[in-house]
Motif scaffolding. Structure first.
Motif, PDB file in Angstrom:
ATOM      1  N   VAL A 131       0.787  -1.186   0.088  1.00 54.15           N
ATOM      2  CA  VAL A 131      -0.084   0.005  -0.103  1.00 54.15           C
ATOM      3  C   VAL A 131       0.926   1.279  -0.061  1.00 54.15           C
ATOM      4  CG1 VAL A 131      -1.587   1.510   1.349  1.00 54.15           C
ATOM      5  CG2 VAL A 131      -2.070  -1.101   1.029  1.00 54.15           C
ATOM      6  N   GLY A 132       1.903   1.198   0.714  1.00 56.82           N
ATOM      7  CA  GLY A 132       3.003   2.282   0.828  1.00 56.82           C
ATOM      8  C   GLY A 132       3.551   2.658  -0.614  1.00 56.82           C
ATOM      9  N   ILE A 133       3.852   1.481  -1.569  1.00 63.45           N
ATOM     10  CA  ILE A 133       4.247   1.606  -2.693  1.00 63.45           C
ATOM     11  C   ILE A 133       3.306   2.137  -3.478  1.00 63.45           C
ATOM     12  CG2 ILE A 133       5.204   0.387  -4.663  1.00 63.45           C
ATOM     13  CD1 ILE A 133       6.622  -1.656  -2.621  1.00 63.45           C
ATOM     14  N   LEU A 134       2.092   1.829  -3.357  1.00 66.26           N
ATOM     15  CA  LEU A 134       1.109   2.206  -4.432  1.00 66.26           C
ATOM     16  C   LEU A 134       0.861   3.839  -4.110  1.00 66.26           C
ATOM     17  CD1 LEU A 134      -0.933   1.017  -6.397  1.00 66.26           C
ATOM     18  CD2 LEU A 134      -2.529   0.958  -4.556  1.00 66.26           C
ATOM     19  N   TYR A 135       0.724   4.201  -2.983  1.00 67.09           N
ATOM     20  CA  TYR A 135       0.314   5.394  -2.658  1.00 67.09           C
ATOM     21  C   TYR A 135       1.723   6.557  -3.039  1.00 67.09           C
ATOM     22  CZ  TYR A 135      -4.413   5.067  -0.920  1.00 67.09           C
ATOM     23  OH  TYR A 135      -5.708   4.874  -0.663  1.00 67.09           O
ATOM     24  N   ALA A 136       2.764   5.891  -2.991  1.00 65.72           N
ATOM     25  CA  ALA A 136       3.809   6.780  -3.265  1.00 65.72           C
ATOM     26  C   ALA A 136       4.412   6.760  -4.699  1.00 65.72           C
ATOM     27  CB  ALA A 136       5.246   6.156  -2.415  1.00 65.72           C
ATOM     28  N   ALA A 137       4.069   5.742  -5.405  1.00 68.33           N
ATOM     29  CA  ALA A 137       4.194   5.803  -6.826  1.00 68.33           C
ATOM     30  C   ALA A 137       4.064   7.130  -7.578  1.00 68.33           C
ATOM     31  CB  ALA A 137       3.765   4.562  -7.309  1.00 68.33           C
ATOM     32  N   PRO A 138       2.493   7.522  -7.276  1.00 66.74           N
ATOM     33  CA  PRO A 138       2.384   8.929  -8.230  1.00 66.74           C
ATOM     34  C   PRO A 138       3.320  10.025  -8.097  1.00 66.74           C
ATOM     35  CG  PRO A 138       0.336   8.065  -7.012  1.00 66.74           C
ATOM     36  CD  PRO A 138       1.510   7.310  -6.427  1.00 66.74           C
ATOM     37  N   ASN A 139       3.959  10.091  -7.058  1.00 70.11           N
ATOM     38  CA  ASN A 139       5.115  10.903  -6.806  1.00 70.11           C
ATOM     39  C   ASN A 139       6.057  10.841  -8.014  1.00 70.11           C
ATOM     40  OD1 ASN A 139       4.008  12.727  -4.381  1.00 70.11           O
ATOM     41  ND2 ASN A 139       4.138  10.453  -3.577  1.00 70.11           N
ATOM     42  N   PHE A 140       6.494   9.775  -8.513  1.00 71.11           N
ATOM     43  CA  PHE A 140       7.490   9.649  -9.221  1.00 71.11           C
ATOM     44  C   PHE A 140       7.229   9.650 -10.898  1.00 71.11           C
ATOM     45  CE2 PHE A 140       8.234   7.437  -5.216  1.00 71.11           C
ATOM     46  CZ  PHE A 140       9.334   8.411  -4.682  1.00 71.11           C
ATOM     47  N   PHE A 141       5.795  10.001 -11.009  1.00 72.21           N
ATOM     48  CA  PHE A 141       5.482  10.075 -12.455  1.00 72.21           C
ATOM     49  C   PHE A 141       4.824  11.571 -12.877  1.00 72.21           C
ATOM     50  CE2 PHE A 141       5.410   5.405 -11.207  1.00 72.21           C
ATOM     51  CZ  PHE A 141       5.726   5.032 -12.217  1.00 72.21           C
ATOM     52  N   PRO A 142       4.834  11.873 -14.004  1.00 75.45           N
ATOM     53  CA  PRO A 142       4.208  13.396 -14.519  1.00 75.45           C
ATOM     54  C   PRO A 142       2.761  12.891 -14.258  1.00 75.45           C
ATOM     55  CG  PRO A 142       5.777  12.327 -16.155  1.00 75.45           C
ATOM     56  CD  PRO A 142       5.588  11.248 -14.982  1.00 75.45           C
ATOM     57  N   ARG A 143       1.967  14.303 -13.918  1.00 76.09           N
ATOM     58  CA  ARG A 143       0.925  14.269 -13.716  1.00 76.09           C
ATOM     59  C   ARG A 143      -0.107  13.799 -14.781  1.00 76.09           C
ATOM     60  NH1 ARG A 143      -2.999  13.726 -10.398  1.00 76.09           N
ATOM     61  NH2 ARG A 143      -1.651  14.957  -8.692  1.00 76.09           N
ATOM     62  N   GLN A 144       0.365  14.346 -16.112  1.00 75.57           N
ATOM     63  CA  GLN A 144      -0.176  13.753 -17.388  1.00 75.57           C
ATOM     64  C   GLN A 144      -0.498  12.430 -17.529  1.00 75.57           C
ATOM     65  OE1 GLN A 144       2.341  15.795 -17.346  1.00 75.57           O
ATOM     66  NE2 GLN A 144       1.941  17.686 -18.035  1.00 75.57           N
ATOM     67  N   MET A 145       0.604  11.456 -16.914  1.00 75.30           N
ATOM     68  CA  MET A 145       0.551  10.061 -17.206  1.00 75.30           C
ATOM     69  C   MET A 145      -0.368   9.441 -16.177  1.00 75.30           C
ATOM     70  SD  MET A 145       3.865   7.499 -16.764  1.00 75.30           S
ATOM     71  CE  MET A 145       4.526   8.079 -17.968  1.00 75.30           C
ATOM     72  N   LEU A 146      -0.543  10.150 -15.080  1.00 72.29           N
ATOM     73  CA  LEU A 146      -1.545   9.657 -14.011  1.00 72.29           C
ATOM     74  C   LEU A 146      -2.998   9.783 -14.358  1.00 72.29           C
ATOM     75  CD1 LEU A 146       0.397  10.952 -10.801  1.00 72.29           C
ATOM     76  CD2 LEU A 146       0.399   8.688 -11.738  1.00 72.29           C
ATOM     77  N   ASP A 147      -3.051  11.035 -15.360  1.00 70.29           N
ATOM     78  CA  ASP A 147      -4.589  11.324 -15.439  1.00 70.29           C
ATOM     79  C   ASP A 147      -5.147  10.079 -16.494  1.00 70.29           C
ATOM     80  OD1 ASP A 147      -4.389  13.555 -14.089  1.00 70.29           O
ATOM     81  OD2 ASP A 147      -3.849  14.763 -15.508  1.00 70.29           O
ATOM     82  N   GLN A 148      -4.217   9.456 -16.976  1.00 67.16           N
ATOM     83  CA  GLN A 148      -4.503   8.373 -17.932  1.00 67.16           C
ATOM     84  C   GLN A 148      -4.800   7.117 -17.489  1.00 67.16           C
ATOM     85  OE1 GLN A 148      -1.548   8.380 -21.139  1.00 67.16           O
ATOM     86  NE2 GLN A 148      -1.817  10.489 -21.835  1.00 67.16           N
ATOM     87  N   LEU A 149      -4.470   6.962 -16.197  1.00 64.66           N
ATOM     88  CA  LEU A 149      -4.675   5.708 -15.383  1.00 64.66           C
ATOM     89  C   LEU A 149      -6.284   5.357 -14.963  1.00 64.66           C
ATOM     90  CD1 LEU A 149      -1.446   5.751 -13.144  1.00 64.66           C
ATOM     91  CD2 LEU A 149      -1.896   4.503 -15.379  1.00 64.66           C
ATOM     92  N   PRO A 150      -6.574   4.241 -14.595  1.00 61.25           N
ATOM     93  CA  PRO A 150      -7.991   4.118 -14.095  1.00 61.25           C
ATOM     94  C   PRO A 150      -8.325   4.828 -12.916  1.00 61.25           C
ATOM     95  CG  PRO A 150      -6.975   1.782 -14.575  1.00 61.25           C
ATOM     96  CD  PRO A 150      -5.888   2.829 -14.719  1.00 61.25           C
ATOM     97  N   SER A 151      -9.614   5.105 -12.752  1.00 62.32           N
ATOM     98  CA  SER A 151      -9.920   5.898 -11.815  1.00 62.32           C
ATOM     99  C   SER A 151      -9.740   5.436 -10.174  1.00 62.32           C
ATOM    100  CB  SER A 151     -11.363   6.357 -11.635  1.00 62.32           C
ATOM    101  OG  SER A 151     -12.232   4.990 -11.655  1.00 62.32           O
ATOM    102  N   PHE A 152      -9.608   3.995 -10.121  1.00 61.72           N
ATOM    103  CA  PHE A 152      -9.370   3.282  -8.726  1.00 61.72           C
ATOM    104  C   PHE A 152      -7.740   3.587  -8.454  1.00 61.72           C
ATOM    105  CE2 PHE A 152      -9.093  -0.056 -11.973  1.00 61.72           C
ATOM    106  CZ  PHE A 152      -7.787  -0.620 -11.623  1.00 61.72           C
ATOM    107  N   VAL A 153      -6.907   3.862  -9.240  1.00 62.93           N
ATOM    108  CA  VAL A 153      -5.427   3.822  -8.848  1.00 62.93           C
ATOM    109  C   VAL A 153      -5.479   5.294  -8.396  1.00 62.93           C
ATOM    110  CG1 VAL A 153      -3.331   4.013  -9.938  1.00 62.93           C
ATOM    111  CG2 VAL A 153      -4.978   2.684 -10.942  1.00 62.93           C
ATOM    112  N   PRO A 154      -4.554   5.059  -7.001  1.00 60.64           N
ATOM    113  CA  PRO A 154      -4.367   6.625  -6.572  1.00 60.64           C
ATOM    114  C   PRO A 154      -3.662   7.306  -7.128  1.00 60.64           C
ATOM    115  CG  PRO A 154      -3.929   4.819  -4.965  1.00 60.64           C
ATOM    116  CD  PRO A 154      -4.060   4.136  -6.351  1.00 60.64           C
ATOM    117  N   LYS A 155      -3.965   8.661  -7.389  1.00 61.61           N
ATOM    118  CA  LYS A 155      -3.264   9.630  -8.438  1.00 61.61           C
ATOM    119  C   LYS A 155      -2.644  10.838  -7.377  1.00 61.61           C
ATOM    120  CE  LYS A 155      -6.321   8.681 -12.231  1.00 61.61           C
ATOM    121  NZ  LYS A 155      -7.014   7.609 -11.517  1.00 61.61           N
ATOM    122  N   GLN A 156      -3.124  10.800  -6.049  1.00 59.02           N
ATOM    123  CA  GLN A 156      -2.651  12.122  -5.410  1.00 59.02           C
ATOM    124  C   GLN A 156      -1.300  11.994  -5.263  1.00 59.02           C
ATOM    125  OE1 GLN A 156      -4.449  12.113  -1.557  1.00 59.02           O
ATOM    126  NE2 GLN A 156      -3.278  13.850  -0.964  1.00 59.02           N
TER     127      GLN A 156
END
Length: 854
Positions: A18-43
């Protein structure tokens, strides 16, 4: 202790996942996160202003102006009340918080008191709680004299309401700028904190927030000459002299009575005059305002009508014809920008009182990007140093420690993201420091495992016992650092709080990973491999067994320590600390030349030309950058903020403003006091904790060693003249926690040996304890210094004094633990026999109590 049930394994691995899942968005550009499914943490973790640019402004309600306006209103109300009641008076004046009415006929005092009584009607307490507030007190101090005095409770009531109203007005004004996620909140009784990330025009924000924007329409008094009143002639009753915003300003005599106020506006938009094509502001009134405006213009055709904004006349045109449509036009010396800003102010509404800027910190987006890059570089390089060092020192055990370390940092980022914490540059320093200090837990465990193995236990027994015995030591050591972090959070501000939050969370995640993930990995390795011997590293900084006679030179070391402390104190009184503006007040501006190198001499001359005389200009970082320091200006907080405007006028053509900090004398005094309280409070809290966990001799010894470290660090700062600011205070408090961490680890081993060796002389026992913990002390100090060294080299100029203090303090703290904290116990007559007897009495008492219950 090595056994893990399936559900425990599942919980540990689930927590890490869970820690890896919630920390992962910090290492990717916001544009890439917006393309992921809604259930994936993006914060993503929120970046502070020093990392993304923006402005931090601390506003304070001007209590004097609020009080003055209320007294003026009370005076006008009293005058109107007496005229309505047809009661004559010889004079009516106001001074301070009191309105004084002098009667022509003292016999009318009762009638006057009755007429004025409605002005003293208690107000509903509202936000202040239940009940009511007596805002005005009416008295008759002598015959024929009536006074109306504002009460302290009444002023506080108005102040509280003014802050609440101002927050809403400020929020509307900031929203008009189109910024994202501004933070606007109350601070204390009379302050408002405004934080706007990503803002590229901080000067415009300041101008919008620094204006009350009270608009009024008043008739011009033509019964007297404005020029004569300006030269000293008394103005007619009910009128006052104001000035236009022309250059030079022109005097205009206007009536105090407000015919129509800005409260009746429903809209304001910037536009252009159809005849002159000059920028204007088109306004629209509500029905009541339209009716009033129409009536006034209809009754005063041919008379001048003044448009007044914050006691300044924008224009005073003649009324050519009645204006009955509820719409009007404000003209003046507007530019397109100023017309837009005025329309923003009028749409947002007027502030109930003047707001003074008492603290300002602005970081340009370019510097924010550089800070992120510097922090990332320092973090990566520091982590690489630590990872390689652990591999070299412990071999395969180092691999386990590094896996736990990576998980530690990821869980730390996950928690920061989940709780919405703000990551600042000192926060990155906290992460890098956490990386260095987190290794301490694994070093303690591994060194304890090696000790148990040397005593003849099997590999499995050594690992199991090592984890068990290290637990108490690690908890004690980390709680002392946690105490310092908590004190930092509650008494610090801004970036210092960010550092405290990061450090505190890092301590919690460190203890968690050390006793769950590291232990789980070790148990799996033992279960699968069944090792016959512990893995060995490639380097050994300290032999397995040492017998250094530390206590033999304790008197010489004490003498040297006392001499250095006295020298440090002497330096503090002679050279003194190089206090930053956090404590002295003043202005710091970091600029970067748009092309070529920054010319320090030219910058100084330009500042002198605009009236900034006593400025210090120096190179800062690269040759294209310069740092400007200006001391506290005469005129208080308001005058301090004007310096930035003057500097921008002088330098904007050739220099970019990367960072601006303005701290008024009000805030600087409060910060200095908070810093002193913070250090003393942390020392006291840690003293109490160590006293409870150990003995009074240990507590006093720990404080002596810590005070030694603090004094020597202050001496280092006095010698090097590094800037002493809030970040440096954070460094000192962290040194306090780190030093005590080290001391508690040694004390824990001393306490254990006191129980084992009841007849060993105290000096020999202390030598034994120091030698047993020497490898751990050296290893932990090395890893922390490696992390800090990377931060010092690559972290950027802004936090260099902070990291330099940490580097010195960590080194001194490691030495004081061995040569000060331990030998102090000899001076306090700590005897193994006494300690053992006390423990036996406690065990006997517990046994008796258990027998009684049985």
């Amino acid at each position: 202790m090595l056994y893990f049930s399936p559900w425990k394994k599942f919980l540990v691995l689930l927590t890490v996942a869970v820690g890896i899942l919630y920390a992962a968005p910090n290492f990717f550009p916001r544009q890439m996160l917006d393309q992921l499914p809604s259930f994936v943490p993006k914060q993503q973790v929120t970046l502070g202003l020093d990392l993304q640019g923006g402005s931090y402004i601390l506003l304070e309600i001007d209590r004097q102006s609020l009080q003055g306006e209320r007294v003026q209103t009370l005076s006008d109300d009293a005058r109107q009340t007496l005229r309505t009641a047809r009661i004559g008076y010889a004079g009516l004046s106001d001074s301070g918080t009191t309105v004084t009415v002098r009667l022509r006929d003292p016999a009318q005092a009762d009638a006057v008191l009755e007429a004025l009584q409605p002005l003293a009607t208690p107000l509903s307490a509202g936000m202040l709680g239940s009940g009511s507030v007596a805002e005005v007190a009416i008295a008759q101090p002598q015959p024929g004299v009536i006074t109306l005095t504002l009460t302290e409770a009444g002023v506080n009531y108005r102040l509280t309401n003014a802050v609440a109203q101002s927050i809403e007005v400020v929020r509307r004004r900031v929203d008009e700028l189109g910024t994202t996620e501004p933070l606007i909140q109350r601070q204390g009784d009379d302050r408002i904190m405004v934080q706007v990330p990503g803002l590229e025009d901080p000067q415009r924000l300041k101008s919008l927030l620094n204006q009350t924007a009270k608009l009024s329409f008043r008739l011009v008094d033509q019964t007297a000459s404005a020029d004569e009143v300006a030269r000293g002639t008394r103005p007619p009753a009910g009128s006052e002299l104001l000035y236009t915003n022309d250059n030079p300003p022109l005097p205009i005599l206007v009536q105090r009575q407000i015919m129509v106020s800005g409260e009746n506006l429903t809209d304001a938009q910037a536009g252009f005059d159809s005849q002159t094509n000059q920028p204007v502001v088109n306004i629209r009134f509500d029905s009541q305002g339209a009716q009033r405006f129409g009536a006034v213009t209809q009754q005063n055709v041919g008379s001048p009508f003044a448009i007044v904004l914050d006691e300044e006349v924008l224009s005073a045109p003649n009324i050519r014809e009645p204006i009955l449509g509820g719409q009007a036009q404000i003209s003046g010396n507007f530019t397109v920008q100023s017309a837009n800003d005025l329309s923003v102010l009028l749409r947002a509404g007027a502030l109930p009182a003047t707001l003074n800027i008492i603290e300002e910190r602005t970081v340009g987006p370019g510097l924010g990007a550089d800070s992120i890059a510097a922090g990332e570089t320092a973090g990566v390089i520091g982590s690489i140093f630590v990872v390689l060092f652990m591999l070299a020192a412990y071999g395969f055990l180092g691999v386990l420690a590094n896996i736990a370390l990576v998980a530690n940092v990821l869980i730390l980022f996950a928690i920061l993201t989940a709780i919405g914490a703000t990551l600042t540059l000192p926060g990155i320093a906290g992460i890098v420091l956490t990386v260095g200090m987190a290794v301490d837990s694994n070093v303690l465990i591994f060194e304890r495992i090696r000790d148990e193995r040397r005593q003849g236990r099997s590999v499995i027994q050594s690992i199991d016992t090592g984890f068990q015995k290290a637990l108490g030591t690690i908890v004690d050591a980390n709680i002392t650092t946690l105490i310092a972090a908590v004190v930092l959070f509650f008494l610090g501000s801004g970036p210092v709080r960010g550092f405290a939050v990061t450090l505190a969370i890092g301590i919690v995640t460190t203890v968690f990973t050390a006793f769950t993930l590291t232990r789980l990995l070790a148990s799996e390795w033992v279960r699968r491999r069944r090792p016959k011997e512990l893995p060995r590293g490639f380097i050994k900084l300290v032999p397995d067994v040492t017998a250094i006679r530390f206590m033999k030179i304790r008197l010489q070391v004490f003498a040297l320590s006392i001499f250095l402390c006295l020298a440090s104190i002497a330096m503090l009184f002679t050279a003194g600390l190089n206090f930053g503006i956090d404590f002295t007040g003043g202005t710091v501006i970091e600029v970067q030349a748009k092309s070529g190198a920054a010319d320090v001499g030219d910058i100084r001359e330009r500042l002198n030309a605009v009236g900034i005389q006593e400025s210090q200009v120096q190179e800062f970082g690269s040759e294209s950058e310069a740092l400007i320091r200006v001391g506290t200006a005469e005129g208080g907080d308001t005058a301090q903020t004007a310096i930035v405007q003057s500097a921008q006028q002088a330098l904007a053509a050739d220099y970019d403003f990367r960072r601006t900090e303005v701290v008024g004398p009000t805030v600087s005094g409060e910060l200095a006091w908070a810093a002193v309280i913070g250090v003393l409070a942390s020392l006291l809290a840690i003293l109490i904790y160590v006293w409870i966990r150990f003995e009074w001799q240990f507590a006093v010894g720990a404080i002596i060693a810590t005070v030694n470290d603090v004094i020597l660090t202050l001496g280092f700062l006095a010698v090097t003249q590094l800037e002493f600011n809030l970040s440096t205070v954070a460094a000192i408090l962290t040194i306090v926690g780190y030093s005590l961490n080290d001391t508690v680890v040694i004390y824990d081993r001393i306490r254990e040996n006191l129980r084992r060796f009841k007849k060993m002389p105290i000096g020999d026992l202390l030598d034994l304890s120091d030698n047993e913990m020497l490898a751990r002390t050296v290893m932990t100090t090395m890893t922390t210094l490696l992390a800090l060294f990377a931060l010092f080299i690559f972290g950027g100029e802004v936090i260099r004094s902070f990291v330099a203090s940490m580097l010195f303090g960590v080194g001194v703290g490691a030495l004081s633990t061995i040569f000060v904290a331990a030998p102090v116990l000899i001076f306090f007559k700590l005897r193994p026999a006494d300690f053992a007897a006390k423990k036996e009495d406690e065990e006997a008492e517990r046994a008796g109590s258990a027998a009684g219950k049985a």
